[in-house]
Motif scaffolding. Structure first.
Motif, PDB file in Angstrom:
ATOM      1  N   GLY A 362       0.801  -1.218   0.000  1.00 56.23           N
ATOM      2  CA  GLY A 362       0.000   0.000   0.000  1.00 56.23           C
ATOM      3  C   GLY A 362       0.833   1.266   0.000  1.00 56.23           C
ATOM      4  O   GLY A 362       0.297   2.372   0.107  1.00 56.23           O
ATOM      5  N   SER A 363       2.154   1.140  -0.162  1.00 54.82           N
ATOM      6  CA  SER A 363       3.045   2.297  -0.010  1.00 54.82           C
ATOM      7  C   SER A 363       2.935   3.291  -1.160  1.00 54.82           C
ATOM      8  O   SER A 363       3.054   4.507  -0.952  1.00 54.82           O
ATOM      9  CB  SER A 363       4.494   1.828   0.137  1.00 54.82           C
ATOM     10  OG  SER A 363       4.647   1.053   1.305  1.00 54.82           O
ATOM     11  N   VAL A 364       2.730   2.810  -2.388  1.00 48.03           N
ATOM     12  CA  VAL A 364       2.638   3.727  -3.524  1.00 48.03           C
ATOM     13  C   VAL A 364       1.428   4.639  -3.375  1.00 48.03           C
ATOM     14  O   VAL A 364       1.509   5.856  -3.580  1.00 48.03           O
ATOM     15  CB  VAL A 364       2.579   2.946  -4.853  1.00 48.03           C
ATOM     16  CG1 VAL A 364       2.272   3.886  -6.008  1.00 48.03           C
ATOM     17  CG2 VAL A 364       3.900   2.232  -5.108  1.00 48.03           C
ATOM     18  N   GLU A 365       0.292   4.063  -3.011  1.00 49.05           N
ATOM     19  CA  GLU A 365      -0.912   4.876  -2.823  1.00 49.05           C
ATOM     20  C   GLU A 365      -0.763   5.791  -1.615  1.00 49.05           C
ATOM     21  O   GLU A 365      -1.302   6.894  -1.575  1.00 49.05           O
ATOM     22  CB  GLU A 365      -2.129   3.973  -2.652  1.00 49.05           C
ATOM     23  CG  GLU A 365      -3.446   4.707  -2.771  1.00 49.05           C
ATOM     24  CD  GLU A 365      -4.637   3.782  -2.898  1.00 49.05           C
ATOM     25  OE1 GLU A 365      -5.749   4.287  -3.048  1.00 49.05           O
ATOM     26  OE2 GLU A 365      -4.446   2.547  -2.840  1.00 49.05           O
ATOM     27  N   ARG A 366       0.009   5.343  -0.630  1.00 48.39           N
ATOM     28  CA  ARG A 366       0.186   6.124   0.596  1.00 48.39           C
ATOM     29  C   ARG A 366       1.182   7.273   0.392  1.00 48.39           C
ATOM     30  O   ARG A 366       0.973   8.382   0.886  1.00 48.39           O
ATOM     31  CB  ARG A 366       0.693   5.196   1.707  1.00 48.39           C
ATOM     32  CG  ARG A 366       0.797   5.818   3.085  1.00 48.39           C
ATOM     33  CD  ARG A 366       1.318   4.799   4.085  1.00 48.39           C
ATOM     34  NE  ARG A 366       0.510   3.596   4.131  1.00 48.39           N
ATOM     35  CZ  ARG A 366       0.923   2.371   3.781  1.00 48.39           C
ATOM     36  NH1 ARG A 366       2.158   2.180   3.352  1.00 48.39           N
ATOM     37  NH2 ARG A 366       0.119   1.338   3.836  1.00 48.39           N
TER      38      ARG A 366
END
Length: 523
Positions: A362-366
């Motif tokens: 979920g890091s890219v969206e975060r």
């Protein structure tokens, strides 16, 4: 012959280092900054941009113009030996100051471990220049600061691909100025991709751990990141580990892969799943002895196995250019950690047309796309300034396609990879087969950071308008469906997006009360 070439040739047996235009430009700007009277200059190049070559050229120039020594500092044993090897490859005689590997300290170039210097209280009497590799670590390191305080009059050049740690520009009385006085930018990630010096990146974002309620703590770089215990609990689940394998088999096509896991156990579980599916895989961790780690890395570089999994051991100093795929299975909020990990797969190699990121965290969206503009200015340690710089970076809001999970910009309606066009049905994108429902109305994910930011804006509106104290909490609940428990009572300038939402709320409320003759002013 250029000035740099002449200086290099003046050193007997040394190779004339050939620099790309942007590398030569960085050297020129760093030297100009030092000549202008600054003592500590931080040089930025993205991972894979050639920081070591720049440092080698600067080392050769320094040796040709001064009788003093050059001391290169690193915070990991692996980085010490890699830097020493690069300098020796250029024909320089190099000593090492690192634990039991210490030798050749009479040479004019010494590559040293900051831990060894600190433990032995080493004192150098003839240093012409310090060069610090991965210099973003200086902001959170008392060992580095103690050395810079002691040698405050000796020029120092820091090298970093992530120069936005909190406190890199913080003033100290011992230095009579900031930790680093100037930031010199050599190139951006996107410019190096456009020039073919780094590989373009495709991103897919399948399943990710639920980090709701996860607590955070401050990293050595001064950023907030999830607590290790919460990461392990959220990420190391059989269904998520199985999904990593399933999407890798579907999307990676057997490409050489590095995986960043949430814990040693998680890494081992991932390796077990891949091996059970017939994919050759190995696990690497810091508790292995040097010989075992070196053997695993050599075999991976040769291509003896396909997937190498670790926790964070390979986030710095790992350089195997034909690694074309990365599985990011460790959730993070840290921009520094995020970019350090992704940088491992961006180096070009023969036959490598693009790098592939499978984001199971979920890091890219975060955090945003790795190629977005970075907050390239030295942080003076002010928390509010650091937070605003992070927000300024987030220009894109990448979203995974509901059908194929390819990450595209939020404003792109048709997926450029599979052609899927989501239909508006009760404000939810739905795709057959796999996938996760994505709320089209939510321009930004309701992460803890997002919720805190909204609440801070509401507090600012509440105070500016003189509303009752409970107004901000009620508006927060109207937006998120829960009360703002555990959030900080700090204010932030409201965005136009929030003001528009408040206005729509007031219009809706006014219409409901119209018969009673109640009117409310706009925000």
């Amino acid at each position: 012959m250029s000035t740099q070439a002449q200086a290099s040739a003046a050193l007997a047996g040394a190779e004339v280092i050939s620099l790309r235009d942007y590398q030569a430009g960085l050297v020129t700007e760093v030297r100009a900054s030092l000549k202008a009277g600054r003592r500590r200059v931080l040089a930025y190049l993205p991972t894979g941009g050639g920081k070591t070559r720049v440092a080698t050229a600067i080392t050769q120039m320094t040796l040709s113009k001064s009788k003093g020594r050059v001391v290169v500092l690193a915070n990991r044993k692996q980085l010490v030996h890699q830097f020493a090897a690069a300098l020796r490859a250029a024909g320089l005689d190099v000593g090492i100051l690192q634990g039991e590997n210490t030798h050749g300290l009479h040479h004019r170039v010494v590559v040293a471990s900051i831990d060894t210097i600190h433990a032995r209280n080493c004192i150098f009497g003839d240093v012409a220049l310090f060069i610090i590799d991965e210099a973003h670590a200086c902001a959170g390191s008392e060992k580095y600061r103690a050395l810079l305080f002691r040698y405050s009059r000796v020029p120092c050049i820091g090298l970093s691909a992530t120069p936005f740690a909190r406190g890199l520009g913080k003033p100290y009385p011992e230095l009579r100025g900031p930790l680093f006085e100037d930031l010199v930018i050599g190139a951006t990630v996107q410019s190096l991709v456009d020039a073919g010096h780094l590989t373009d990146l495709e991103i897919y974002a399948p399943s990710s751990p639920d980090m709701t309620g996860a607590k955070t703590s401050r990293t050595a770089e001064g950023e907030q990141d999830y607590r290790q215990a919460d990461i392990e609990e959220a990420a190391d689940r059989p269904e998520l580990v199985g999904d990593i394998l399933r999407h890798w088999l579907k999307l990676a096509g057997g490409a050489k892969t590095i995986c960043f896991a949430s814990s040693i156990a998680h890494s081992q579980h991932i390796v077990e799943q891949f091996r059970a599916a017939g994919v050759t895989a190995e696990h690497l961790d810091c508790y292995m002895d040097d010989e075992t780690r070196a053997d695993i890395l050599r075999r991976f570089e040769r291509g003896d196995f396909t997937l190498l999994s670790n926790v964070s051991l390979l986030s710095e100093g790992f350089d195997v250019p034909d690694t074309s795929c990365m599985v990011l299975a460790r959730p993070t909020k840290s921009l520094t950690r995020f970019l350090q990990m992704i940088g491992r797969i961006l180096r070009p190699a023969p036959g490598k047309t693009r790098a592939l990121l499978l984001d199971h965290s979920g890091s890219v969206e975060r955090i945003g796309h790795p190629f977005d503009d970075l907050p390239l200015e030295l942080c003076d340690g002010n928390a509010n300034k650091a937070g605003s710089r992070k927000d300024e970076r987030k220009k894109s809001e990448p979203k995974p396609c509901p059908k194929c999970k390819f990450v595209r910009d939020a404003g792109v309606h048709e997926c450029p990879k599979c052609g899927f066009k989501p239909q508006r049905q009760s404000d939810v994108e739905v795709a057959d087969g796999e996938l996760v429902k994505i709320d089209r109305k939510a321009k930004k994910p309701a992460t803890p950071d997002r919720k805190q930011h909204v609440y801070s804006q509401l507090l600012q509106v509440c105070r500016a308008k003189g509303y009752r104290p409970g107004w901000a909490a009620n508006q927060y609940r109207a937006m998120f469906g829960v009360w703002p428990r555990g959030l900080n009572e700090v204010t932030a300038t409201p965005t136009q997006e929030l003001l528009s939402w408040l206005k729509s709320q007031q219009i809706r409320f006014a219409k409901g009360r119209e018969k009673a003759g109640v009117s409310h002013g706009a925000v």
